[in-house]
Structure formats: C-alpha cells, structure tokens
Design an enzyme around this catalytic site. Structure first.
Site, PDB file in Angstrom:
ATOM      1  CG  HIS A   1       3.083  -0.708   0.769  1.00  0.00           C
ATOM      2  ND1 HIS A   1       2.541   0.511   0.440  1.00  0.00           N
ATOM      3  CD2 HIS A   1       2.611  -1.009   1.985  1.00  0.00           C
ATOM      4  CE1 HIS A   1       1.783   0.932   1.428  1.00  0.00           C
ATOM      5  NE2 HIS A   1       1.811   0.024   2.374  1.00  0.00           N
ATOM      6  CG  ASP A   5       0.958   1.901  -2.135  1.00  0.00           C
ATOM      7  OD1 ASP A   5       1.038   0.663  -2.177  1.00  0.00           O
ATOM      8  OD2 ASP A   5       1.221   2.560  -1.116  1.00  0.00           O
ATOM      9  N   GLY A  62      -0.088   2.070  13.438  1.00  0.00           N
ATOM     10  CA  GLY A  62      -1.206   1.187  13.684  1.00  0.00           C
ATOM     11  C   GLY A  62      -2.450   1.614  12.924  1.00  0.00           C
ATOM     12  CB  SER A  77      -0.568   1.110   8.665  1.00  0.00           C
ATOM     13  OG  SER A  77      -0.884  -0.003   9.446  1.00  0.00           O
ATOM     14  CB  SER A 118      -0.105   5.590  -0.200  1.00  0.00           C
ATOM     15  OG  SER A 118       1.179   5.302  -0.695  1.00  0.00           O
TER      16      SER A 118
END
Length: 467
Positions: free
Chosen positions: A219, A248, A335, A337, A353
């Site tokens: 993404h 992903d 954060g 992530s 993901s």
C-alpha cells in the site's frame, strides 16, 4: 515523534534506526532429542526436541509423506516439539510420523475441509473488518470480527460460521478495528498531490537485475512512486513493483546503483541481528517485531494463510482484501506501522500489513510473508536465499531470547513477553507509518502535514488501530 536522519545512499541500510532499550538476552539450552509422552495417543513415542526451523522442515517432509492424512501442524513452544495433525486412523501413517520425531494428534477436520470452510467464508462473508485463518492447534478456522462488524453484518457473519457446522470454526470479536499498517524499517517519505506520506522500510534485498533495493508494504508503493530517506528530501528510491490489495508488498529500487546496504535489524542498545535468510512462519513459534512507538515486542504466530478484509479508504463502502497473511498476537500501535517481523536466528519472516489493538490490551497483527514477496519479485535477501524453509519454516527462535543475543540457538520456551516484549523504543523499524495503507495517495491520512508523527494526523494514528 522524532526520527533519525540517515545519510543519503546509506538509507535503510539497517532495518531499524532508533535508539532503544535492549531486550534481555535469555540464552536457552540447545535442542536435543528426548523421549516424551505423546499427549494425543497416550503412548510413549520418540518425540524429538526441536528448534522452530527444524520443526518446520520436519513438517514439510511429513506433509509430503502423509499426503491427504496430513491435517496441519504446529510448534509446541513449551516442549519444543512438532505436533502433527492426522485425519487417518491408519496405524502406519501414525507410526511413520512418530518415527520421524513428531507428536501425532488425530483430528476430525482435514486440510481440504478447512480450506472449503475458508472458501465459504470468502463467498458469503467478505465483510470489511473480518478475517479468518486456519488454526492447527484447534483444528478449526479462526474467524475474527473487529468492532465495526455489527448489526446485519454481524448476523451475516455469525450465520455463515454456523452454517459451516459444529467444530469447524470459531468466531471471536476484536476490540479494535482492522486497518492497514505500514511495512518496514527506517522511515521513508514521499510527496503526493494530497500531501506528504510516510512509510517504513522492511528488508534490504537485491533485485533480480542485481540492483540494490528494499521491500516495504504494497500500500506504500501504490500510494507513491518516489521515496526519500528524509522528509521533503530528494528521492533516493523508486517503486519497481507494488501489489495491493490481494497481496501487500512493494519492491523499491535505490536510484544510486552503488548504494551500500546490509541485512541487519537494529535490536536496540547498539545491538543488531544479522538477517541471513527468509523463512516461512510456523504456528506456535516466537517472532519479533520492531517499532519506534512501542519498541521491541514479541509474541507467537497464531495462524497462517490468513485473509483480512480491510475497509477500503479509496472506494466508499468497498473492501480491500489481502490473502495469505501471517496472523500473530504481537502487539502494535500507531507509529509502529510496518515493523519487520523476524526470528531470533536472523530469518526475515514478514512485513507488517495491518491489524488492531495496542500494546496495553493486546490485539492481532497481520504480516505479508517475506518469502512470497521475494518469490513474486524475484529479489533475494541476506545470503541470497529467497525462499523459506520447506513447509512452514520459521526462524529458530522458538524461545523468547532477545534477538540481539546471537540468537540462532535460543530454542527455549520462555514467555515471549518476558524478554523483549516491553523494550520501549527498541526498534526504529517502524519509524514511519502514516501512508494510507489502502493504497491511494488520497488516503494518506493528513493533508500534507508533517508525517513524522510530531502531533500531525499522520503519525500513524489513521493507519493503525487504537482503542
């Protein structure tokens, strides 16, 4: 949140670049063969004590040997043993698995039964905020619904699960909501018409043409093409391939073909883990995730081949479905992530993901398998291996020893949360995390505001789920 700026052309050389509290090094005994009581049959068999990697390889061998009788397997981290599910009562099948060193458990549902159940869920219950994965420990499909699945949607999901029949699936609710995270290591930045976006680097790789490159979330690669190692900086890498939804992952090539990279993960306190190979995940094994918000955390793989239905942020009312993910109980927060998922012995396992929850109450986090990304892109990782261990090969970190501790031999079963789970700030590997996972630049939460996390809406809060 602040981030460390890295020299140009040396960006993302180490996965994770934030100073952190190092995890305690728990050096656990090496694996040795031992006699154990077969819990399933009540008979004494030669159940070998194994590391997770060894268990994965054995599972792959038995899957081929047992054929249709094989109904999944998992790693018993407490005993360091491989448990193999079989649906055939054929004594020869059982003895074959036992002689190979596995604990044999006879179960009701075959692999084909469980796959058929997942197919029914896909056809009748592809609802945003749902996920399902096969759990060999319960011999069922684990179906999860997040907090957004209510009313008619919940009723539809519940009735679909019930239609599968008794003993085929388990349905549970998640307190958070499923949103895509961002995969990676060091922070990387991009500019779009809608503003700045921020993601994180996953693992450095070599592209099929020999170019230096890195893997990150799909993404991110769909959201923006050119990426920098500093906010508002000049691009240093360009997306070569990006897949989302469905999968992903993205392969991003460094613009300077002389870029020097290394395959390491920052474990905090100046310690690093050398990434030497890619490995498939094994249910029950311990894995580590790095994050700039919550640091170094570990947990267990809880399911494989998971399907997650994210609410699309580009198509109103739509669904972005990602398949083939690794499901874990490793926590993550805004954060965090995209942190790299890896094993104690230096195996790259996944790219974050999405998921739900936080590191206070727990939750689910899903990862794109690195092996699948490497196979699809033709890239190689570490020592040049681009495949995982046959079967569900995972790293050898069945115990919770800190990854920073020369860890190839840590096979103990200590509580994963005890070693590194609480090392706040340990990882740098999730420094980034604001790019809208749903893959469209318009979804990059925040309208061009600072994505570094310093009070902007793009610090990951729009991409990760908080309670």
């Amino acid at each position: 949140m602040s981030h460390k700026r890295m020299p140009k052309r040396k960006a993302a050389i180490a996965v994770g670049g934030v100073a952190a509290l190092g995890a305690a090094a728990l050096l656990l005994p090496n694996a040795n063969a031992s006699q154990d009581k077969d819990q399933a049959s009540g008979t004494t068999g030669t159940a070998k004590t194994l590391k997770a990697t060894q268990a994965s390889n054995l599972a792959a061998q038995l899957q081929k040997a047992l054929g249709g009788a094989f109904a999944g397997s998992y790693f018993d981290s407490g005993k360091q043993q491989l448990v193999v599910n079989v649906v055939s009562g054929d004594n020869n099948v059982i003895q074959q698995a036992k002689k190979a060193g596995a604990v044999v458990r006879q179960v009701k549902n075959s692999t084909s039964d469980l796959k058929a159940a997942a197919g029914t869920l896909k056809a009748k219950a592809t609802i945003p905020g749902t996920s399902w994965a096969v759990d060999p420990r319960t011999d069922k499909v684990l179906v999860t619904a997040d907090s957004t699945v209510t009313g008619a949607k919940w009723n539809r999901l519940q009735s679909t699960v019930q239609s599968l029949g008794s003993g085929m699936a388990t349905l549970k609710k998640s307190a958070g909501s499923f949103k895509t995270f961002v995969a990676g290591g060091d922070a990387i930045f991009a500019q779009t018409q809608q503003g700045g976006v921020r993601c994180s680097l996953g693992f450095n790789v070599t592209a099929s043409d020999g170019s230096p490159a890195f893997l990150t979330a799909g993404h991110c690669g769909v959201a923006a093409k050119d990426w920098s190692d500093s906010q508002n900086g000049q691009p240093i890498a360009t997306v070569d391939q990006a897949k989302f939804p469905g999968n992903d992952f993205s392969l991003v090539k460094y613009n300077d073909k002389t870029t020097q990279t290394s395959s390491t993960v920052n474990a905090g306190n100046g310690q690093t883990v050398q990434i030497t190979q890619a490995a498939d995940a094994t249910v029950g094994e311990t894995v580590f995730r790095m994050g700039s918000t919550t640091g170094l955390h570990n947990g267990q793989v809880t399911g494989l081949d998971a399907t997650v239905n994210f609410a699309s942020e580009t198509v109103p009312g739509g669904t972005d479905t990602v398949n083939g993910l690794i499901q874990t109980n490793v926590c993550a927060e805004a954060g965090d992530s995209g942190g790299s998922l890896f094993t104690q012995d230096g195996s790259a396992v996944g790219l974050t993901s999405g998921g739900s929850g936080d590191c206070t109450n727990g939750g689910e986090t899903f990862f794109q398998p690195v092996t699948a990304a490497l196979q699809a892109t033709g890239a190689t990782l570490g020592n040049g291996g681009n495949g995982g261990n046959a079967g569900n090969g995972a790293g050898d970190q069945s115990g919770s020893a800190a990854p920073s501790a020369s860890a190839g031999d840590q096979s103990g079963a200590a509580d994963p949360s005890a070693s590194a789970g609480d090392q706040s700030g340990a990882g740098g590997d999730q420094i980034g995390g604001s790019a809208d996972p749903s893959a469209s630049a318009s979804d990059q939460s925040g309208s061009g505001s600072d994505q570094s996390g310093a009070g902007s809406a793009n610090d990951g809060s729009s991409l990760t789920s908080t309670r």
